[in-house]
Design an enzyme around this catalytic site. Structure first.
Site, PDB file in Angstrom:
ATOM      1  N   MET A  13       2.305  -4.063  -2.680  1.00 25.30           N
ATOM      2  CA  MET A  13       1.330  -4.984  -2.061  1.00 25.30           C
ATOM      3  C   MET A  13       2.048  -6.107  -1.325  1.00 25.30           C
ATOM      4  O   MET A  13       1.700  -6.452  -0.203  1.00 25.30           O
ATOM      5  CB  MET A  13       0.395  -5.573  -3.131  1.00 25.30           C
ATOM      6  CG  MET A  13      -0.639  -4.634  -3.677  1.00 25.30           C
ATOM      7  SD  MET A  13      -1.803  -4.027  -2.437  1.00 25.30           S
ATOM      8  CE  MET A  13      -2.882  -5.452  -2.248  1.00 25.30           C
ATOM      9  N   GLY A  14       3.075  -6.683  -1.980  1.00 24.07           N
ATOM     10  CA  GLY A  14       3.803  -7.800  -1.384  1.00 24.07           C
ATOM     11  C   GLY A  14       4.542  -7.381  -0.125  1.00 24.07           C
ATOM     12  O   GLY A  14       4.471  -8.068   0.905  1.00 24.07           O
ATOM     13  N   ARG A  34      12.654 -11.097  -7.187  1.00 25.22           N
ATOM     14  CA  ARG A  34      13.525 -11.437  -8.313  1.00 25.22           C
ATOM     15  C   ARG A  34      14.757 -10.532  -8.355  1.00 25.22           C
ATOM     16  O   ARG A  34      15.868 -10.997  -8.488  1.00 25.22           O
ATOM     17  CB  ARG A  34      12.731 -11.335  -9.619  1.00 25.22           C
ATOM     18  CG  ARG A  34      13.395 -12.005 -10.795  1.00 25.22           C
ATOM     19  CD  ARG A  34      12.369 -12.246 -11.875  1.00 25.22           C
ATOM     20  NE  ARG A  34      11.731 -10.981 -12.221  1.00 25.22           N
ATOM     21  CZ  ARG A  34      11.785 -10.422 -13.433  1.00 25.22           C
ATOM     22  NH1 ARG A  34      12.434 -11.017 -14.402  1.00 25.22           N
ATOM     23  NH2 ARG A  34      11.178  -9.288 -13.681  1.00 25.22           N
ATOM     24  N   VAL A  74       2.843 -11.196  -7.277  1.00 22.76           N
ATOM     25  CA  VAL A  74       3.435 -10.636  -8.501  1.00 22.76           C
ATOM     26  C   VAL A  74       2.316 -10.359  -9.501  1.00 22.76           C
ATOM     27  O   VAL A  74       1.158 -10.698  -9.248  1.00 22.76           O
ATOM     28  CB  VAL A  74       4.506 -11.576  -9.115  1.00 22.76           C
ATOM     29  CG1 VAL A  74       5.633 -11.823  -8.130  1.00 22.76           C
ATOM     30  CG2 VAL A  74       3.904 -12.894  -9.577  1.00 22.76           C
ATOM     31  N   SER A 128      -8.172  -7.737  -1.092  1.00 19.48           N
ATOM     32  CA  SER A 128      -8.699  -6.405  -1.346  1.00 19.48           C
ATOM     33  C   SER A 128      -8.327  -5.441  -0.240  1.00 19.48           C
ATOM     34  O   SER A 128      -8.148  -5.837   0.907  1.00 19.48           O
ATOM     35  CB  SER A 128     -10.215  -6.425  -1.495  1.00 19.48           C
ATOM     36  OG  SER A 128     -10.660  -5.097  -1.730  1.00 19.48           O
ATOM     37  N   GLY A 129      -8.262  -4.184  -0.608  1.00 18.53           N
ATOM     38  CA  GLY A 129      -8.011  -3.139   0.382  1.00 18.53           C
ATOM     39  C   GLY A 129      -6.864  -2.243  -0.010  1.00 18.53           C
ATOM     40  O   GLY A 129      -6.470  -1.354   0.747  1.00 18.53           O
ATOM     41  N   GLY A 130      -6.323  -2.502  -1.189  1.00 16.85           N
ATOM     42  CA  GLY A 130      -5.223  -1.659  -1.669  1.00 16.85           C
ATOM     43  C   GLY A 130      -4.003  -1.780  -0.778  1.00 16.85           C
ATOM     44  O   GLY A 130      -3.881  -2.721   0.011  1.00 16.85           O
ATOM     45  N   LYS A 182     -13.401 -12.426  -5.721  1.00 19.15           N
ATOM     46  CA  LYS A 182     -12.676 -11.140  -5.784  1.00 19.15           C
ATOM     47  C   LYS A 182     -13.015 -10.393  -7.072  1.00 19.15           C
ATOM     48  O   LYS A 182     -13.162  -9.171  -7.091  1.00 19.15           O
ATOM     49  CB  LYS A 182     -11.163 -11.367  -5.681  1.00 19.15           C
ATOM     50  CG  LYS A 182     -10.326 -10.103  -5.900  1.00 19.15           C
ATOM     51  CD  LYS A 182     -10.600  -9.091  -4.817  1.00 19.15           C
ATOM     52  CE  LYS A 182      -9.974  -7.737  -4.865  1.00 19.15           C
ATOM     53  NZ  LYS A 182      -9.262  -7.176  -5.909  1.00 19.15           N
ATOM     54  N   HIS A 185     -16.288  -8.826  -6.590  1.00 19.92           N
ATOM     55  CA  HIS A 185     -16.052  -7.681  -5.693  1.00 19.92           C
ATOM     56  C   HIS A 185     -15.642  -6.462  -6.519  1.00 19.92           C
ATOM     57  O   HIS A 185     -16.157  -5.362  -6.335  1.00 19.92           O
ATOM     58  CB  HIS A 185     -14.963  -8.046  -4.674  1.00 19.92           C
ATOM     59  CG  HIS A 185     -14.374  -6.868  -3.952  1.00 19.92           C
ATOM     60  ND1 HIS A 185     -13.472  -6.005  -4.539  1.00 19.92           N
ATOM     61  CD2 HIS A 185     -14.569  -6.389  -2.701  1.00 19.92           C
ATOM     62  CE1 HIS A 185     -13.136  -5.057  -3.682  1.00 19.92           C
ATOM     63  NE2 HIS A 185     -13.788  -5.266  -2.560  1.00 19.92           N
ATOM     64  N   ASN A 186     -14.715  -6.663  -7.438  1.00 21.13           N
ATOM     65  CA  ASN A 186     -14.243  -5.543  -8.252  1.00 21.13           C
ATOM     66  C   ASN A 186     -15.335  -5.022  -9.178  1.00 21.13           C
ATOM     67  O   ASN A 186     -15.434  -3.820  -9.409  1.00 21.13           O
ATOM     68  CB  ASN A 186     -13.010  -5.951  -9.058  1.00 21.13           C
ATOM     69  CG  ASN A 186     -11.756  -5.928  -8.211  1.00 21.13           C
ATOM     70  OD1 ASN A 186     -11.819  -6.127  -7.000  1.00 21.13           O
ATOM     71  ND2 ASN A 186     -10.613  -5.706  -8.813  1.00 21.13           N
ATOM     72  N   GLU A 189     -17.379  -2.929  -7.151  1.00 22.00           N
ATOM     73  CA  GLU A 189     -16.578  -1.710  -6.913  1.00 22.00           C
ATOM     74  C   GLU A 189     -16.767  -0.725  -8.088  1.00 22.00           C
ATOM     75  O   GLU A 189     -16.997   0.470  -7.878  1.00 22.00           O
ATOM     76  CB  GLU A 189     -15.112  -2.140  -6.771  1.00 22.00           C
ATOM     77  CG  GLU A 189     -14.083  -1.034  -6.668  1.00 22.00           C
ATOM     78  CD  GLU A 189     -12.651  -1.617  -6.613  1.00 22.00           C
ATOM     79  OE1 GLU A 189     -12.385  -2.447  -5.729  1.00 22.00           O
ATOM     80  OE2 GLU A 189     -11.818  -1.240  -7.465  1.00 22.00           O
TER      81      GLU A 189
HETATM   82  C1  6PG Z   1      -9.056  -3.850  -4.254  1.00 24.60           C
HETATM   83  C2  6PG Z   1      -9.147  -3.284  -5.650  1.00 24.60           C
HETATM   84  C3  6PG Z   1      -7.936  -3.588  -6.452  1.00 24.60           C
HETATM   85  C4  6PG Z   1      -8.057  -3.177  -7.898  1.00 24.60           C
HETATM   86  C5  6PG Z   1      -7.899  -1.745  -8.126  1.00 24.60           C
HETATM   87  C6  6PG Z   1      -7.741  -1.348  -9.593  1.00 24.60           C
HETATM   88  O1  6PG Z   1      -9.978  -4.572  -3.926  1.00 24.60           O
HETATM   89  O2  6PG Z   1      -8.128  -3.535  -3.518  1.00 24.60           O
HETATM   90  O3  6PG Z   1     -10.246  -3.857  -6.276  1.00 24.60           O
HETATM   91  O4  6PG Z   1      -7.711  -4.960  -6.389  1.00 24.60           O
HETATM   92  O5  6PG Z   1      -7.090  -3.810  -8.626  1.00 24.60           O
HETATM   93  O6  6PG Z   1      -8.916  -1.042  -7.529  1.00 24.60           O
HETATM   94  O7  6PG Z   1      -8.848  -1.625 -10.358  1.00 24.60           O
HETATM   95  P1  6PG Z   1      -9.048  -0.889 -11.764  1.00 24.60           P
HETATM   96  O8  6PG Z   1      -7.700  -0.435 -12.208  1.00 24.60           O
HETATM   97  O9  6PG Z   1      -9.582  -1.903 -12.700  1.00 24.60           O
HETATM   98  O10 6PG Z   1      -9.946   0.251 -11.514  1.00 24.60           O
END
Ligand code: 6PG
Length: 479
Positions: A13-14, A34, A74, A128-130, A182, A185-186, A189
């Protein structure tokens, strides 16, 4: 001092966020990790990015011009605290630390308070967005001070996804507001995913269609009002064949859903706020139920209905499942926005719900056509107390409710679990009810604990002398 922004933490992600930042005009990005090898690899693999590598926090701070801005990517919890402490050693008042991890919003509130005392700005930001979103354009939900937004706004706008010509980022509110949003949002999701899974299960068991055939149904749904990222990827997953066995991949994946905790946070927070996010809760619990093989194996022979599901008109059934999914989805979003509204009131944030729906239209996991309808609803009535009472949703629910009821009945009759479909319908009917049996609960509470009740016909608080002569007396309100 050649960089205007830095990234700490170069896992996927970073590093993707750093590459996204570096690809935008005007940004020079300092990077620090690190363990040195991640930094070396990233810089070597992406010479086009012009990264400024740093191998100590001192070097990192020295490479940033003021106000220094660092995005921390992190693990939530201890690792985030450790990085913040290290940055505070080398940053100065006016500088900005952004936590882009999935932090619990109460941790963000705590951190913001501590960091603020040093004069440094702390911004908790939902991302968000992986992995792909981080690289190509995420949906960003920053909290924090107005002062930090002045510096951050243009940078974040440059890297966010774009939906309908607008960048998917807005200053959500102060301190923990971004991480709160956020979190919800999850939760949504989770609900959305569970509803899709229930729809798939009903269609599969009801029609005997193969995953690949059901993939085509989802692909078709994705051209209509259900158009969304999650529906789209569902078709992709269902279409996949396992190379090792030749079977549909979905049939060889163990049916135990994991969770990293954000869904549970959404539900725990809703419970404390007294917000009925029943669809999100059922989705979270459905994952928990799936993940207890020891309980499931001893329960396999529990009695169930004799008749298996028999669907005569397959096309009509599939359309009814689609409508049940759509109606339940409206409930899930309505509940999620209810939680944001309640959270904002509790924590003193001024959150523009319409703006939240707009920044979820692109980049994030729950991105969907549908969010345009939510944006329209809040544009027309910013203080709408229940999202699903907006005219568009009333019409949609009116169109769907007969089918929704039949699908819930069918699922119950056939012994197919549909917890999110059915709890969403109960919520809907609960809201609609002229009278709820809550009156009886108040009577029971008054009976065993003298908890008192209010009356429909008179002001005041009352108690019946249950163990005495059962006359009614006026009482202090004890709730
Ligand atoms: C996002 C997702 C992400 C989340 C994963 C895992 O918006 O990109 O919400 O942040 O961490 O989808 O979520 P779970 O492991 O709890 O299913």
């Amino acid at each position: 001092q050649s960089a205007n922004i830095g990234v700490v933490g170069l896992a996927v992600m970073g590093s993707n966020l750093a590459r996204n930042l570096a690809s935008r005009e005007g940004n020079t990005v300092a990077v620090y990790n690190r363990s040195r090898s991640k930094t070396d690899d990233l810089v070597a693999e992406h010479p086009e990015a012009g990264f400024v590598p740093a191998f100590s926090y001192e070097q990192f701070a020295a490479s940033l011009h003021k106000p220094r801005t660092a995005i921390v990517m992190v693990k939530a919890g201890g690792p985030t605290d450790a990085v913040i402490d290290a940055l505070l050693e080398v940053f100065e008042p006016g500088d900005i630390i952004v936590d882009g991890g999935n932090a619990l919003f109460t941790d963000t509130i705590r951190r913001e308070k501590t960091v603020r005392e040093t004069g440094v700005n702390f911004v908790g930001m939902g991302v968000s967005g992986g992995e792909e979103g981080a690289l190509l354009g995420p949906s960003l939900m920053p909290g924090g001070s107005d002062e930090s937004w002045v510096t951050l706004g243009p940078i974040l706008r440059s890297i966010a996804a774009v939906a309908e010509g607008e960048p998917c980022v807005t200053h959500i509110g102060h301190d923990g507001a971004g991480h709160f949003v956020k979190m919800v949002h999850n939760g949504i999701e989770y609900a959305d995913m569970q509803l899709i899974a229930e729809a798939y299960d009903l269609i599969r068991r009801g029609t005997g269609k193969s995953p690949a055939e059901i993939a085509e149904i989802f692909a078709e749904w994705n051209r209509g009002e259900l158009e969304s990222y999650l529906i789209e990827i569902t078709a992709e997953v269902l279409r996949q064949t396992d190379a090792a066995t030749g079977r549909p991949l979905v049939d060889v994946i163990l049916d135990q859903a994991g969770a990293k905790g954000t869904g549970a946070w959404t539900v725990q927070t809703a419970l404390s706020l007294g917000v009925p996010v029943s669809g999100i809760a059922e989705a979270t619990f459905a994952r928990s139920l799936s993940s207890h093989p020891e309980q499931r194996s001893v329960s396999r022979n529990l009695p169930g209905p004799v008749e298996a599901l028999q669907v005569d008109d397959v096309d009509a059934f599939i359309e009814e499942v689609r409508l049940a999914l759509y109606a339940s989805k409206i409930v899930a979003y309505s509940q999620g926005f209810d939680e944001i509204r309640a959270g904002a009131a509790e924590y003193g944030w001024s959150i523009d719900l319409g703006a939240v729906s707009k920044i979820w239209r692109g980049g994030c996991i729950i991105r969907a056509q549908f969010l345009n309808r939510i944006a329209e609803a809040y544009d027309a009535a910013p203080d709408l107390p229940v999202l699903l009472t907006a005219p568009y949703f009333v019409e949609a629910l009116g169109r769907a409710q007969d089918a929704w009821r039949r699908i819930v009945q069918t699922a119950a009759g056939a012994g197919i679990p549909a917890p999110a479909f059915s709890s969403s319908l109960s919520y809907y009917d609960g809201l609609r009810a002229e009278r709820l049996p809550a009156a009886l609960i108040q009577g029971q509470r008054d009976f065993f604990g003298a908890h008192t009740y209010r009356r429909v016909d008179r002001e005041g608080t009352f108690h019946t002398l249950w163990s005495g002569d059962r006359t009614e007396v006026e009482a202090e309100d004890t709730h």
